[in-house]
Structure formats: C-alpha cells, structure tokens
Write an enzyme that holds these catalytic residues in place. Sequence first.
Site, PDB file in Angstrom:
ATOM      1  N   ASP A  76       0.807  -1.226   0.000  1.00  0.00           N
ATOM      2  CA  ASP A  76       0.000   0.000   0.000  1.00  0.00           C
ATOM      3  C   ASP A  76       0.829   1.259   0.000  1.00  0.00           C
ATOM      4  OD1 ASP A  76       0.671  -0.620   2.833  1.00  0.00           O
ATOM      5  OD2 ASP A  76      -0.522   1.171   3.251  1.00  0.00           O
ATOM      6  N   ASP A  79       5.634   0.330   3.257  1.00  0.00           N
ATOM      7  CA  ASP A  79       5.859  -0.903   4.003  1.00  0.00           C
ATOM      8  C   ASP A  79       5.599  -2.104   3.101  1.00  0.00           C
ATOM      9  OD1 ASP A  79       3.108  -0.954   3.754  1.00  0.00           O
ATOM     10  OD2 ASP A  79       2.745  -0.275   5.801  1.00  0.00           O
ATOM     11  N   TYR A 228      -5.619   0.936   9.135  1.00  0.00           N
ATOM     12  CA  TYR A 228      -6.721   1.321   8.245  1.00  0.00           C
ATOM     13  C   TYR A 228      -8.060   1.043   8.926  1.00  0.00           C
ATOM     14  CZ  TYR A 228      -3.261   2.034   4.619  1.00  0.00           C
ATOM     15  OH  TYR A 228      -2.193   2.502   3.904  1.00  0.00           O
ATOM     16  N   GLU A 473       6.138   9.608   3.251  1.00  0.00           N
ATOM     17  CA  GLU A 473       5.695   8.284   2.800  1.00  0.00           C
ATOM     18  C   GLU A 473       4.685   8.424   1.663  1.00  0.00           C
ATOM     19  OE1 GLU A 473       4.370   3.942   4.596  1.00  0.00           O
ATOM     20  OE2 GLU A 473       4.025   5.722   5.820  1.00  0.00           O
TER      21      GLU A 473
END
Length: 529
Positions: A76, A79, A228, A473
């Site tokens: 995603d 990571d 999430y 990120e």
Amino acid sequence: MEKSTLALCPLFLVLLWSPLALGGHDYGQALSKSILFFEAQRSGYLPSTQRVTWRANSGLSDGKASGVDLVGGYYDAGDNVKFGLPMAFTVTMMSWSILEYGKQMAAGGELSHAIDAVKWGTDYFIKAHPEPNVLYGEVGDGNTDHYCWQRPEDMTTDRKAYRIDQSNPGSDLAGETAAAMAAASIVFRHSNAAYSGELLRHAEQLFEFADKYRGKYDGSITVAQKYYRSISGYNDELLWAAAWLYQATNNQYYLGYLANNGDSLGGTGWGMTEFGWDVKYAGVQTLVAKFLMQGKAGHYASVFEKYQQKADYFMCSCLGKGSRNVQKTPGGLIFRQSWNNMQFVTSASFLMTVYSDYLSSSGKSLQCSSGSVQPSELLSFAKSQVDYILGDNPRATSYMVGYGNNYPRQVHHRAASIVSIKEDSSFVTCRGGYATWFSRKASDPNLLAGAIVGGPDAYDNFADQRDNYEQTEPATYNNAPLLGTLARLSGGHSGYNQLLPVVVPAPKAAVAKPSPAPGTISSALPFFP
C-alpha cells in the site's frame, strides 16, 4: 442540518507566484510517472514487461499457510503489508480514471500501462475471493512489518493471511472490493470480455456478501485497526458498490438499491468535505448525480436530487463557496490532516474534475450558497491543486518523486531506500535495515518515480527526511485518483461529453496501416450501458 465526520478541501485560490498562465507543467510526463509508481509497489512474480527494474520478486509464499494462493497485489505504501481496503479503493479509482479519461491516456501512449496497473490488482482480488462469502483482506501485519526495515525481496516478517466470512463479516472491505471489480469489469469489457465477465461475477457475489452479512471489517481483521480503521463504517461502501454495479450492469436492482437505501445508509444525508479510502459518500453522490444528469433516475429522481445536493455541497466546500468550507494552507492546498494529507488533495481534485465535465456536458452550473458557479471553476481549482503538487507552491517543491528538479530524495519507503537486490544481493536483516539504510542521511539509492508523498503541513512546510513518515511516505491511493486528473489536464479543453456511453480505446497502441482489416476496431470501446 449538514452532517459530516471528517473535513477536507479548501477555498478557491489562485497561486499568485505560479506560472499557471504559462501552462508551466508537462501533465503527460506527470501521468506517465504516476502510473509507473504502481510497478514499484507490485508484490509477487514480476512480469517480463516490468519497467521498474530495481524491484524483484517478493511475497512468493503469501497465503500458502492458509491453503490459498495470495501471491501478487500491491504494497500500500512504504511498508510490505498488503492491506485490502486501500488496495481496493486504489483499483476503483484507477478504473474510474480510465473510464472517464481513457481516450486522453491513449493519446499519450499510457492507456495500456494504466490498464495493466488495474489488472495487477484485480488478478489478486480474484485469488483473494475463493468462495462467495470469503474474502482475504490482509497479508502480513503492520506491527511486525514496522519493526523491520527490509526490502520486500528480503522479508522475514510474518505473512499471515486474514479473511472475512459469514461469521466474521466486513461489509466495507467486501463492498469496496465489489466496487473495484465492477469498475474494472467495464475497463476490460471490450478488450477482454471473458475477464470482464469474471470480474463482474465476483463483484456481484461480494456485494451480496457485504449486504447480507453486515459488519465492519476491522472488527474481524483486528490487526488492521491501527493502520486502516474503518471510521466511517460500511454504509458508504454498500452504496458505492451498488453505484458501480449499476454502471457495470445497467441492472435496475442496483439503481433501486441506491434510491431505497439513500436515506437509511446516509447517501442523501451526509454532506461531506472529504473523499478517500475510508469515506466514500462524496464519490457515491457524484456518481448518482451523473445518473441523474444522464436521465437514468426515472421515478427515483426526487431521491437522486438529494444525492446531487450533497455532491454540490462537497464541491462548493472545496471551492470555498459553501456553508462550511474546507481548510487550506496559505499556499492554497486542501488541508485535512498532517499525516499523508495529499491523499485527500488528489481524490478531491478528481471528483471536481469529473463533476466539472458532468455539469458542462449537461449544460448546468454548480449551485453554491454564495451563488452560481461555472463548471470551469471546478476544473481550474483541481488544476491549481495538481500544479501545487507539481511544484507551484511556496517551497517550489514537487511532491511527485522524479518530477521537476526539486523533489523528495529521502522517501519513507523500504524498497526505494535500500540498494536494489539486483545490485547487492547481501541479505538485509530486519533490524539491520534500520541501522544501515533507514538512518542514512543520503538520497534513496532507487528512484521511486511518480510517487506522491504525504506532502506539506498546514503552513506549507515540508521536511525531506526518511523518518518523517507523515510527510515523506507515498501511497497507492494518493496516486490513483491523480491519473484521471492528469489525463484530463494533458488532454486539452475540447471534446468532452462525460454523460455519453464510455468509450475506452483499444488498450494497445495500434500500428498505423493504410486501412484496417475487416472487423478491426482501432479506437474503441467498452460502454457504460
């Protein structure tokens, strides 16, 4: 009274220092890069056509311990976990981008790459849905993954697979995955009819599963909560899935579902100021407004008009012309939160872009509390957000890696920040990666071209540091909505009627011939019914 949980989108602002009048950005190049980013996020066996050559195969045993093949899909963000909810939203938004602006993507030679990016996700979803009421929603877990800093190719972290089923429901996850597969089924309708039909069957099963066995997915897959969490619940995903299934099937059942459940599930009640992987209401309202403008509402028109009022509310809030407007930075960027704010900027910009074209196509204007607004103002505002991302901002920083001269060099991304396994095959240990690579105060050894990072804070400030994960990120769902907006901006200003049946050109660039062979289709065609 307008209801909302979360807020985003700012006032209309012309960036006085920016070269907007000069048309200063190469949107076609930005589109190419933004699609390329998805190849860096691939998990599984990489194909011979892989263009991001510093990546290699990874996650090749995913699902094996559970007796299911879950090899493939996307990481995603920075990571190495595969989270189902944001992955599905990413695929839905890539598909929507293609369905609206595939013609423009084809003109720039990028349509086949965009379609490949969708298929990389949908191939995985087919595997993740082995039975009608079973869907695998995560591989790996954030806690053990975040303890390590390793290339995907070196992963030693736990790769447990997590699923939802009748006893452990997840209507939001199943609903979003149904939406993704329904939207993608339209993308493939002409070029790969059998595959399109397969996707549609999965979508219909997943919607039925989501609707019949209701529950929040993070109550069943609890390891997702920290990363999430489904704050908005699942009502929005049920409506979102129904809207996409109606687009894909023209089945009146789904149109009726939207009408009959609009009030109880919040589609007609929530006036939103954000749109993203968790909160889909503004997206649903935009799609239903499209159905209304297309003349498809029939005797549901009065209900669909309430959806459209809420779509208008979102657009007006973003422009700063509504009753409750979104926050913006001094430089004019939509600002919702400090952690990965850019996801809300790209998703809002996409909705404003398509809504501008829907309104223009129907000869309508936007009705805000401050008065009537021309559709062109929505597109201009979306352009201002994209231009900010590409460098027209107080720092003159491009927040797309590899675009322009001044962009983030220390991206919070495991694969990009560690030397490619193809250059140095020495094993990178779990904690050794932090000591050797994460802590380096140097540019990433691998260019994560096209990645949209989290972006600046509420005051336009940004620190290009690898440990500044809130700002540096990237994420797949930052890029996905941007594909459509960039394609629209690169395509010029004429020939748009977004209310006609969708025409997606043939995905491969055709070699010019004196005349096409009989039966050859050179320019078209899955249709929305």
